[in-house]
Design a protein around this motif. Structure first.
Motif, short mmCIF file in Angstrom:
data_model
loop_
_atom_site.label_atom_id
_atom_site.label_comp_id
_atom_site.label_asym_id
_atom_site.label_seq_id
_atom_site.Cartn_x
_atom_site.Cartn_y
_atom_site.Cartn_z
N PRO A 22 34.01 -91.84 66.88
CA PRO A 22 34.65 -93.12 67.22
C PRO A 22 36.15 -93.12 66.91
O PRO A 22 36.94 -93.75 67.62
CB PRO A 22 33.91 -94.13 66.33
N GLN A 23 36.53 -92.41 65.85
CA GLN A 23 37.95 -92.35 65.48
C GLN A 23 38.77 -91.63 66.56
O GLN A 23 39.87 -92.05 66.90
CB GLN A 23 38.12 -91.65 64.13
N LEU A 24 38.20 -90.54 67.09
CA LEU A 24 38.91 -89.80 68.13
C LEU A 24 39.08 -90.64 69.38
O LEU A 24 40.16 -90.68 69.98
CB LEU A 24 38.14 -88.51 68.46
N LEU A 25 38.02 -91.32 69.78
CA LEU A 25 38.10 -92.15 70.97
C LEU A 25 39.08 -93.29 70.78
O LEU A 25 39.90 -93.59 71.66
CB LEU A 25 36.72 -92.70 71.33
N ALA A 26 39.03 -93.94 69.61
CA ALA A 26 39.92 -95.07 69.33
C ALA A 26 41.38 -94.63 69.34
O ALA A 26 42.25 -95.31 69.91
CB ALA A 26 39.56 -95.71 67.99
N ARG A 27 41.66 -93.48 68.71
CA ARG A 27 43.04 -93.00 68.68
C ARG A 27 43.53 -92.64 70.08
O ARG A 27 44.67 -92.94 70.45
CB ARG A 27 43.15 -91.78 67.76
N THR A 28 42.66 -92.01 70.87
CA THR A 28 43.04 -91.63 72.22
C THR A 28 43.32 -92.87 73.07
O THR A 28 44.33 -92.92 73.79
CB THR A 28 41.94 -90.78 72.88
N ARG A 29 42.46 -93.85 72.98
CA ARG A 29 42.69 -95.08 73.74
C ARG A 29 44.00 -95.74 73.31
O ARG A 29 44.75 -96.26 74.14
CB ARG A 29 41.53 -96.05 73.53
N SER A 242 36.72 -74.27 73.57
CA SER A 242 37.86 -74.77 72.82
C SER A 242 39.11 -73.96 73.11
O SER A 242 40.22 -74.50 73.16
CB SER A 242 37.56 -74.72 71.31
N PHE A 243 38.94 -72.66 73.30
CA PHE A 243 40.07 -71.79 73.61
C PHE A 243 40.77 -72.24 74.89
O PHE A 243 42.00 -72.30 74.96
CB PHE A 243 39.59 -70.35 73.76
N VAL A 244 40.00 -72.58 75.93
CA VAL A 244 40.59 -73.05 77.18
C VAL A 244 41.34 -74.34 76.94
O VAL A 244 42.44 -74.55 77.45
CB VAL A 244 39.51 -73.23 78.27
N THR A 245 40.75 -75.25 76.15
CA THR A 245 41.42 -76.51 75.84
C THR A 245 42.76 -76.25 75.17
O THR A 245 43.78 -76.84 75.54
CB THR A 245 40.54 -77.37 74.92
N PHE A 246 42.77 -75.36 74.18
CA PHE A 246 44.02 -75.03 73.49
C PHE A 246 45.04 -74.40 74.43
O PHE A 246 46.23 -74.68 74.35
CB PHE A 246 43.75 -74.10 72.31
N ARG A 247 44.58 -73.54 75.31
CA ARG A 247 45.50 -72.89 76.23
C ARG A 247 46.16 -73.92 77.15
O ARG A 247 47.35 -73.83 77.45
CB ARG A 247 44.77 -71.85 77.07
N LEU A 248 45.39 -74.91 77.62
CA LEU A 248 45.97 -75.96 78.46
C LEU A 248 46.94 -76.81 77.67
O LEU A 248 48.01 -77.21 78.18
CB LEU A 248 44.85 -76.83 79.05
N GLN A 249 46.59 -77.11 76.43
CA GLN A 249 47.49 -77.89 75.59
C GLN A 249 48.77 -77.11 75.29
O GLN A 249 49.88 -77.68 75.27
CB GLN A 249 46.79 -78.27 74.28
N GLU A 250 48.62 -75.81 75.05
CA GLU A 250 49.81 -74.97 74.84
C GLU A 250 50.67 -74.94 76.09
O GLU A 250 51.91 -74.98 76.01
CB GLU A 250 49.38 -73.55 74.48
N GLU A 290 53.03 -86.20 76.50
CA GLU A 290 53.20 -86.63 75.11
C GLU A 290 51.85 -86.72 74.40
O GLU A 290 51.70 -86.28 73.26
CB GLU A 290 53.90 -87.98 75.06
N ILE A 291 50.88 -87.30 75.07
CA ILE A 291 49.55 -87.45 74.49
C ILE A 291 48.92 -86.08 74.24
O ILE A 291 48.33 -85.81 73.19
CB ILE A 291 48.66 -88.29 75.42
N THR A 292 49.07 -85.18 75.21
CA THR A 292 48.46 -83.85 75.11
C THR A 292 49.08 -83.05 73.98
O THR A 292 48.36 -82.37 73.23
CB THR A 292 48.64 -83.10 76.44
N VAL A 293 50.39 -83.12 73.82
CA VAL A 293 51.05 -82.40 72.73
C VAL A 293 50.62 -82.97 71.39
O VAL A 293 50.40 -82.23 70.41
CB VAL A 293 52.58 -82.47 72.89
N ASP A 294 50.49 -84.28 71.31
CA ASP A 294 50.03 -84.90 70.07
C ASP A 294 48.62 -84.44 69.72
O ASP A 294 48.31 -84.16 68.55
CB ASP A 294 50.06 -86.43 70.22
N GLN A 295 47.76 -84.32 70.73
CA GLN A 295 46.40 -83.87 70.48
C GLN A 295 46.37 -82.42 70.02
O GLN A 295 45.57 -82.05 69.14
CB GLN A 295 45.56 -84.06 71.75
N LEU A 296 47.24 -81.59 70.58
CA LEU A 296 47.34 -80.20 70.13
C LEU A 296 47.79 -80.15 68.67
O LEU A 296 47.21 -79.43 67.85
CB LEU A 296 48.32 -79.43 71.01
N SER A 297 48.83 -80.91 68.34
CA SER A 297 49.36 -80.89 66.97
C SER A 297 48.32 -81.34 65.96
O SER A 297 48.17 -80.73 64.90
CB SER A 297 50.60 -81.81 66.88
#
Length: 305
Positions: A22-29, A242-250, A290-297
């Motif tokens: 729930p925390q992840l969804l709330a922060r993303t929203r 997860s690796f693919v997710t990180f690669r897209l975020q990178e 901006e959102i994607t970079v924040d999620q990567l960080s």
């Protein structure tokens, strides 16, 4: 209204990712709404239209939220790639962009291909066909390097769009992409921009181990047994997902480092689309970045690997 694949049951974003943190969804929203963006609309126009859109029942084992969180973060990264593709489609037709027309053409071609690959990977992954999904994951990773190389090297993008035959395309790939050439070119540019790769850190070790698994998926062998018996589970291949997710975020984070003028073009496209009606993700690309970079960080800071 959106429906769950093969059920016809109306579903909301919250219901689709039932079991996620729930925390992840709330922060993303909160990140989406703070920028005046409609997460539900973006999700409906991207993820829900993929052929790989289906129920996530097999991902939720009742132990924790990690598997569902992983799918959600993957889908967030897919939304960013989709927004960049829309930006490229519009930017190709605009005059006076800071990136060359060939760069935008090359980016559109690569991101179009990536969306197809991500759709296929999602479908294979969720239907527990791990080996095939890992093969596509390796190709996606190479396309990430390819896109970043086009952003940092206009001449390379021009050579790419000038390929008129299969033979020319294969020769381009052999000379400029294959064997990690694109990755090395991108690494050099990132180093010049002040970023250094930690070749001995935990994250880099994890990346190398996943890339080794991706390599075994391309060529038939006796190992790893969990993949070769055709009964791979969601958790057995979650690291590669997860690796693919990180690669897209990178790709998102590095694109703005490698190409300082990218922001100006994203703003120009957003202004061009501001007078239109309906949703066009191309108008949101900077904010989704901006959102994607924040999620990567945050993922790296909390040891998501």
């Amino acid at each position: 209204m959106k429906t769950l694949s093969q059920t016809g049951t109306p579903v909301s974003l919250e219901r689709y990712y039932a079991g996620m943190s729930p925390q992840l969804l709330a922060r993303t929203r909160q990140m989406w709404s703070a920028r005046g963006l409609d997460l539900d609309a973006a999700w409906d126009n991207t993820i829900c239209r993929l052929r790989g859109y289906r129920t996530l029942d097999q991902c939720h084992d009742g132990i924790d939220s990690v598997p569902i969180d992983g799918v959600f973060m993957f889908d967030q990264a897919v939304i960013w790639v989709a927004s960049l593709r829309e930006t490229a489609r519009v930017a190709m037709q605009l005059e006076g962009t800071r990136l060359t027309p060939q760069q935008w053409n090359a980016l559109h071609a690569v991101t179009f291909r990536m969306i197809e690959q991500l759709d296929a990977l999602r479908l294979l992954f969720l239907t527990q066909l791990p080996t095939s999904s890992l093969q596509i994951a390796r190709s996606i990773s190479e396309n990430v390097d390819m896109a970043l190389a086009f952003l940092s090297r206009p001449k390379l993008a021009r050579r790419f769009v000038e390929c008129a035959t299969v033979e020319e395309a294969n020769e381009f790939w052999r000379r400029h992409i294959a064997g990690g050439r694109a990755f090395r070119a991108v690494s050099e540019q990132l180093y010049r921009s002040g970023l250094e790769f930690d070749q001995c850190g935990e994250y880099e070790n994890w990346r190398n181990s996943v890339k080794a698994i991706l390599g075994t998926a391309v060529h038939t062998s006796f190992r790893p047994p969990a993949l070769n018996d055709g009964q791979g589970s969601f958790r057995q291949t979650s690291d590669c997902h997860s690796f693919v997710t990180f690669r897209l975020q990178e790709m998102c984070a590095y694109s703005h480092v490698l190409q300082k003028s990218l922001r100006e073009d994203l703003d120009a496209v957003a202004s061009h689309l501001a007078t239109g009606e309906g949703l066009n993700l191309g108008a949101w690309t900077w904010h989704v970045s901006e959102i994607t970079v924040d999620q990567l960080s945050r993922s790296l800071a909390h040891g998501a690997t």
